[in-house]
Design a protein around this motif. Structure first.
Motif, PDB file in Angstrom:
ATOM      1  N   PRO A  33       1.292  10.681  -8.206  1.00 51.30           N
ATOM      2  CA  PRO A  33       1.295  11.411  -6.932  1.00 51.30           C
ATOM      3  C   PRO A  33       0.085  11.034  -6.071  1.00 51.30           C
ATOM      4  N   GLY A  34       0.182  11.327  -4.787  1.00 50.17           N
ATOM      5  CA  GLY A  34      -0.985  11.215  -3.908  1.00 50.17           C
ATOM      6  C   GLY A  34      -1.132   9.910  -3.184  1.00 50.17           C
ATOM      7  N   GLY A  35      -0.474   8.849  -3.638  1.00 47.96           N
ATOM      8  CA  GLY A  35      -0.551   7.564  -2.955  1.00 47.96           C
ATOM      9  C   GLY A  35      -1.939   6.951  -3.005  1.00 47.96           C
ATOM     10  N   MET A  36      -2.278   6.147  -1.966  1.00 49.26           N
ATOM     11  CA  MET A  36      -3.541   5.417  -1.845  1.00 49.26           C
ATOM     12  C   MET A  36      -3.708   4.422  -2.988  1.00 49.26           C
ATOM     13  N   LEU A  37      -2.611   3.709  -3.280  1.00 47.57           N
ATOM     14  CA  LEU A  37      -2.578   2.707  -4.345  1.00 47.57           C
ATOM     15  C   LEU A  37      -1.905   1.443  -3.815  1.00 47.57           C
ATOM     16  N   TYR A  38      -2.156   0.309  -4.500  1.00 47.50           N
ATOM     17  CA  TYR A  38      -1.403  -0.918  -4.262  1.00 47.50           C
ATOM     18  C   TYR A  38      -0.501  -1.153  -5.473  1.00 47.50           C
ATOM     19  N   VAL A  39       0.799  -1.269  -5.218  1.00 47.16           N
ATOM     20  CA  VAL A  39       1.779  -1.468  -6.283  1.00 47.16           C
ATOM     21  C   VAL A  39       2.641  -2.676  -5.915  1.00 47.16           C
ATOM     22  N   GLY A  40       2.921  -3.543  -6.882  1.00 49.45           N
ATOM     23  CA  GLY A  40       3.767  -4.708  -6.627  1.00 49.45           C
ATOM     24  C   GLY A  40       3.450  -5.825  -7.592  1.00 49.45           C
ATOM     25  N   GLY A  41       4.096  -6.962  -7.374  1.00 49.82           N
ATOM     26  CA  GLY A  41       3.899  -8.084  -8.290  1.00 49.82           C
ATOM     27  C   GLY A  41       2.783  -9.010  -7.869  1.00 49.82           C
ATOM     28  N   ARG A  42       2.548  -9.086  -6.541  1.00 55.60           N
ATOM     29  CA  ARG A  42       1.544 -10.037  -6.053  1.00 55.60           C
ATOM     30  C   ARG A  42       0.755  -9.403  -4.908  1.00 55.60           C
ATOM     31  N   LEU A  43      -0.564  -9.582  -4.935  1.00 54.40           N
ATOM     32  CA  LEU A  43      -1.428  -9.170  -3.822  1.00 54.40           C
ATOM     33  C   LEU A  43      -2.656 -10.070  -3.853  1.00 54.40           C
ATOM     34  N   LYS A  44      -2.749 -10.936  -2.847  1.00 55.53           N
ATOM     35  CA  LYS A  44      -3.806 -11.934  -2.842  1.00 55.53           C
ATOM     36  C   LYS A  44      -5.132 -11.319  -2.420  1.00 55.53           C
ATOM     37  N   ALA A  45      -6.166 -11.663  -3.171  1.00 53.18           N
ATOM     38  CA  ALA A  45      -7.511 -11.191  -2.861  1.00 53.18           C
ATOM     39  C   ALA A  45      -8.207 -12.177  -1.933  1.00 53.18           C
ATOM     40  N   LEU A  46      -9.312 -11.753  -1.320  1.00 53.17           N
ATOM     41  CA  LEU A  46     -10.055 -12.627  -0.412  1.00 53.17           C
ATOM     42  C   LEU A  46     -10.604 -13.856  -1.122  1.00 53.17           C
TER      43      LEU A  46
ATOM     44  N   TRP B 282       0.852  -1.188   0.000  1.00 58.63           N
ATOM     45  CA  TRP B 282       0.000   0.000   0.000  1.00 58.63           C
ATOM     46  C   TRP B 282       0.889   1.239   0.000  1.00 58.63           C
ATOM     47  N   VAL B 283       0.643   2.130  -0.950  1.00 60.68           N
ATOM     48  CA  VAL B 283       1.362   3.398  -0.998  1.00 60.68           C
ATOM     49  C   VAL B 283       0.561   4.400  -0.169  1.00 60.68           C
ATOM     50  N   PRO B 284       1.116   4.879   0.946  1.00 64.23           N
ATOM     51  CA  PRO B 284       0.344   5.730   1.862  1.00 64.23           C
ATOM     52  C   PRO B 284      -0.111   7.027   1.203  1.00 64.23           C
ATOM     53  N   PRO B 285      -1.149   7.648   1.766  1.00 64.61           N
ATOM     54  CA  PRO B 285      -1.626   8.940   1.245  1.00 64.61           C
ATOM     55  C   PRO B 285      -0.505   9.972   1.242  1.00 64.61           C
ATOM     56  N   GLY B 286      -0.419  10.708   0.155  1.00 70.06           N
ATOM     57  CA  GLY B 286       0.574  11.772   0.038  1.00 70.06           C
ATOM     58  C   GLY B 286       1.895  11.349  -0.554  1.00 70.06           C
ATOM     59  N   GLU B 287       2.140  10.038  -0.673  1.00 67.58           N
ATOM     60  CA  GLU B 287       3.416   9.558  -1.207  1.00 67.58           C
ATOM     61  C   GLU B 287       3.321   9.379  -2.721  1.00 67.58           C
ATOM     62  N   SER B 288       4.412   9.647  -3.421  1.00 65.34           N
ATOM     63  CA  SER B 288       4.458   9.466  -4.874  1.00 65.34           C
ATOM     64  C   SER B 288       5.266   8.217  -5.216  1.00 65.34           C
ATOM     65  N   ILE B 289       4.952   7.648  -6.359  1.00 69.95           N
ATOM     66  CA  ILE B 289       5.678   6.468  -6.830  1.00 69.95           C
ATOM     67  C   ILE B 289       5.693   6.486  -8.346  1.00 69.95           C
ATOM     68  N   GLN B 290       6.747   5.880  -8.956  1.00 69.55           N
ATOM     69  CA  GLN B 290       6.835   5.813 -10.413  1.00 69.55           C
ATOM     70  C   GLN B 290       6.564   4.401 -10.889  1.00 69.55           C
ATOM     71  N   VAL B 291       5.744   4.306 -11.915  1.00 63.58           N
ATOM     72  CA  VAL B 291       5.445   3.028 -12.559  1.00 63.58           C
ATOM     73  C   VAL B 291       5.532   3.249 -14.060  1.00 63.58           C
ATOM     74  N   ALA B 292       6.328   2.432 -14.733  1.00 68.85           N
ATOM     75  CA  ALA B 292       6.494   2.527 -16.189  1.00 68.85           C
ATOM     76  C   ALA B 292       6.875   3.934 -16.617  1.00 68.85           C
ATOM     77  N   GLY B 293       7.712   4.584 -15.796  1.00 65.23           N
ATOM     78  CA  GLY B 293       8.166   5.920 -16.128  1.00 65.23           C
ATOM     79  C   GLY B 293       7.152   7.009 -15.867  1.00 65.23           C
ATOM     80  N   VAL B 294       6.035   6.654 -15.273  1.00 68.40           N
ATOM     81  CA  VAL B 294       4.983   7.639 -15.007  1.00 68.40           C
ATOM     82  C   VAL B 294       4.943   7.916 -13.508  1.00 68.40           C
TER      83      VAL B 294
END
Length: 698
Positions: free
Chosen positions: A43-56, A28-40
């Motif tokens: 901003p703002g966070g509140m995202l899930y980024v990674g290779g694996r995240l298991k759903a219920l 989980w990318v916390p609120p307010g944090e920025s991250i780059q994906v595919a060169g993009v």
């Protein structure tokens, strides 16, 4: 480590590179944090980024932004591309690029395809529903998620009813968490209007019912605005502040401390219906013990709707004016269309200071001075504005003479007006023929007095005594006549103008009117010598032979028995009880006559061009599947959960005064007719096809 030569060599070490963004375990990318994906940059966070995240449900979480998947160089998030159940992993490279573009631009473009908005929403939903179960720190993000949900609703809520409902339910889930005590005393959070009443509000109302607590007005207003079975007319939505203030006043006038809800049989239970397919199988519920569910009631909300309708009626003219000219809201023209209780505090204080100067309940002042008190010193006076002023003053329990609402000529800004205390219940005074005849008597008297240039105090005193002696008039009518007389002392009627009005009447009609005034003078049972002299002047003004006063008094006073005019001149007449009772009947003869005399004079102001009628309703009340009010309430209740026990639905049907089996059959038939599939199946428990909710909403 040792080599064959006996020389010790250090062990070989290799630094592992950091996992590229979008690979490894999803985080989980916390609120307010920025991250780059595919060169993009996102901003703002509140995202899930990674290779694996298991759903219920055992699969991969659809909201996960995985760097293991190709992203195209271009993508258009305004084009309709995403499927009904959007997933980042299953999206095309172009769709992934479009989604990343929307995120990079601040998640704000109003033309974005709603599928991308839902894909982001799935992440917020996962954080609240899944992460918060095992990680208490996840709750620290809830305030930021609430702010983000409200922001997204403001942009996309009207565009998509589905997003409006799902985001609203998540807001309710967050707001309800850990809040179980007397919510009805707390401010109501901001929720979107959806197909059903927000669970938070249902809990607050249910708690008030359990405690037998009168509903605070802020809770009643929230119920009106958020209930799907309610509609608010244009005046309430165009002028929300005025509507809220007026509703508050009328609510307490009608219901005192507030509406007390019955404790009905249907109990409140909140079943969260997730938007994300990964959460669809999860059983996410909240129960609240014996707290009742107000969705099974129709009478209380109907009562609130009646009060709201009364308020929008009162605000209708003001709303139409503001709709055509928004600047009129702060001008005198707008002020005069509002109930006086909604005037600004400064204006009300000035008016109270003015009326405090009343002597014997009356105050004379130039119209220009009164307009200045209300903030309209530079406003031209016309008929509509004068009538609006009089109508607004009545709302403040102040009457005005001249009686422009009764047809009197519009005064000029330099003319005198008389204000007087007038309870709201007396605002319709002036229509009866008895009152009109008495007013005409005063007008004739003022014209006669003006003939010698002076309206003597003794003449005024005599007329005030006459007013008090007219026992056939009501107290309210006499109160207005005293104000009318005070106005006449400053603005006496012109005898020529009166004669001009009376000349159009046939001679027989004027003689009838003169004779009726002779009868009116005897309302107190006595005709004094002074009254005889006064009547002679009135007869002369009417163009009737003054000597006829005695014969008319004789006829009225004796019912045909000869009476000496000398006695009438020296001692006065006494009426018997039958003649006094006959006074009421005599007025019928002159009612039609007086209506001609008191017809409203033509105004030089041209009549405004007729406007096309404004649509009455801003939001129409929902009537799902064409069902009546009670069956609609049961339908909404059914759709709030995927499953019900028969006992629960029997309680709901009892609350709505419905027979359960017949009501269910009618609802299912309506669903078959509309969608060719049933709304529910089973006997006990009963399974509800909640997928139909979106179709019914549409």
């Amino acid at each position: 480590m040792y080599s064959a030569t006996g020389i010790t060599k250090p062990p070989l070490t290799h630094a592992l590179p950091a996992t590229p963004a979008g690979f490894g375990e999803g985080r989980w990318v916390p609120p307010g944090e920025s991250i780059q994906v595919a060169g993009v940059n996102l901003p703002g966070g509140m995202l899930y980024v990674g290779g694996r995240l298991k759903a219920l449900n055992g699969g991969t979480e659809p909201c996960l932004i995985s760097g293991q998947h190709t992203v195209a160089r271009v993508g258009n998030y305004r084009a309709r591309q995403m499927g009904y159940w959007p997933s980042y992993i299953e999206a095309s490279p172009e769709e992934r690029r479009a989604y990343l573009n929307w995120l990079s631009e601040g998640r704000s473009h109003p033309d974005c395809d709603i599928g991308y908005v839902f894909l982001f929403f799935y992440g917020l939903e996962h954080r609240v529903v899944v992460d918060s179960r095992d990680d208490p720190a996840a709750r620290n993000d809830w305030p930021a998620i609430i702010v983000e949900l409200r922001r997204l609703l403001a942009i996309y809520g009207e565009k998509s009813g589905s997003f409006n409902r799902y985001a609203g339910e998540l807001l309710s889930w967050i707001e309800l968490d850990g809040k179980f005590g007397q919510l009805y005393k707390q401010p109501v959070p901001d929720f979107p209007r959806t197909y059903e009443l927000p669970p938070y509000l249902r809990l607050a109302l249910g708690q008030a019912a359990v405690d037998r607590a009168p509903l605070p007005v802020h809770l009643a207003l929230a119920w009106l605005r958020l209930s799907p079975e309610c509609y608010l007319r244009t005046a309430a939505t165009r002028c929300p502040n005025e509507f809220e203030r007026l509703f508050t006043q009328r609510y307490h006038e009608i219901l005192g401390p507030g509406l007390v809800l019955p404790e009905n049989r249907t109990k409140l239970k909140f079943v969260y219906r997730a938007a994300s397919a990964s959460l669809r199988a999860a059983n996410i519920t909240m129960a609240f013990g014996d707290v009742p569910d107000v969705m099974a009631l129709t009478a209380p909300i109907r009562k609130l709707m009646e009060i709201a309708s009364q308020c929008t009626d009162e605000l209708g003219s003001y709303s139409r004016l503001v709709g055509k000219d928004p600047d009129a809201a702060g001008a005198l023209e707008g002020l005069l269309l509002l109930p006086a209780t909604l005037w600004p505090d400064t204006t009300q204080a000035k008016l109270q200071a003015l009326t405090a100067q009343m002597y014997e309940g009356r105050l004379s002042l130039p119209l220009k001075e009164l307009l200045a008190v209300l903030g309209g010193a530079n406003q031209a006076v016309n008929r509509d504005r004068a009538r609006g002023l009089a109508r607004a003053l009545e709302g403040a329990e102040i009457g005005m003479e001249p009686h422009v609402l009764g047809g009197a000529k519009t005064p000029g800004e330099r003319d005198t007006v008389v204000l007087f205390a007038q309870p709201l219940m007396d605002s319709n005074v002036g229509a009866r023929a008895e009152y009109q005849t008495a007013a005409l008597t005063l007008q004739l008297a003022s014209a006669v007095a003006q003939a010698d240039g002076v309206f003597h105090d003794r003449e005024v005193a005599h007329l005030r005594a006459e007013i008090e002696g007219w026992a056939h008039l009501t107290l309210a009518e006499r109160r207005r006549l005293h104000a009318h007389l005070q106005w006449l002392t400053a603005s006496p009627m012109n005898l020529a103008a009166l004669k001009k009005k009376l000349e159009s009447l046939p001679t027989a009609a004027r003689e009838t009117l003169a004779a009726f005034m002779a009868t009116l003078a005897q309302a107190d049972g006595v005709v004094s010598p002074d009254e005889v002299k006064f009547l002679e002047k009135v007869y002369k003004a009417l163009g009737v032979e003054p000597k006829r006063v005695f014969s008319d008094i004789h006829t009225a006073g004796s019912g045909g028995t000869p009476v000496s005019t000398v006695r009438a001149g020296k001692q006065g007449f006494r009426l018997d009880a039958e003649r006094i009772a006959a006074l009421q009947e005599d007025t019928v003869r002159v009612s039609a006559l007086l209506s001609k005399i008191f017809a409203e004079e033509a105004d030089s102001t041209p009549a405004p061009a007729a406007q096309a009628p404004e649509p009455e309703l801003e939001d129409e009340a929902d009537s799902p599947l064409g069902l009546d009010e009670d069956h609609s309430a049961l339908l909404r209740l059914l759709l709030s959960r995927p499953e019900w026990t028969r006992a629960e639905l029997e309680d709901a049907a009892a609350d709505l005064n419905l027979m359960l089996d017949g009501a269910m059959e009618q609802i299912n038939e309506a669903a078959f007719e509309a969608f060719d599939e049933p709304l529910f199946e089973g006997e006990d428990p009963i399974s509800v096809n909640t997928k139909l909710l979106e179709k019914i909403e549409a």
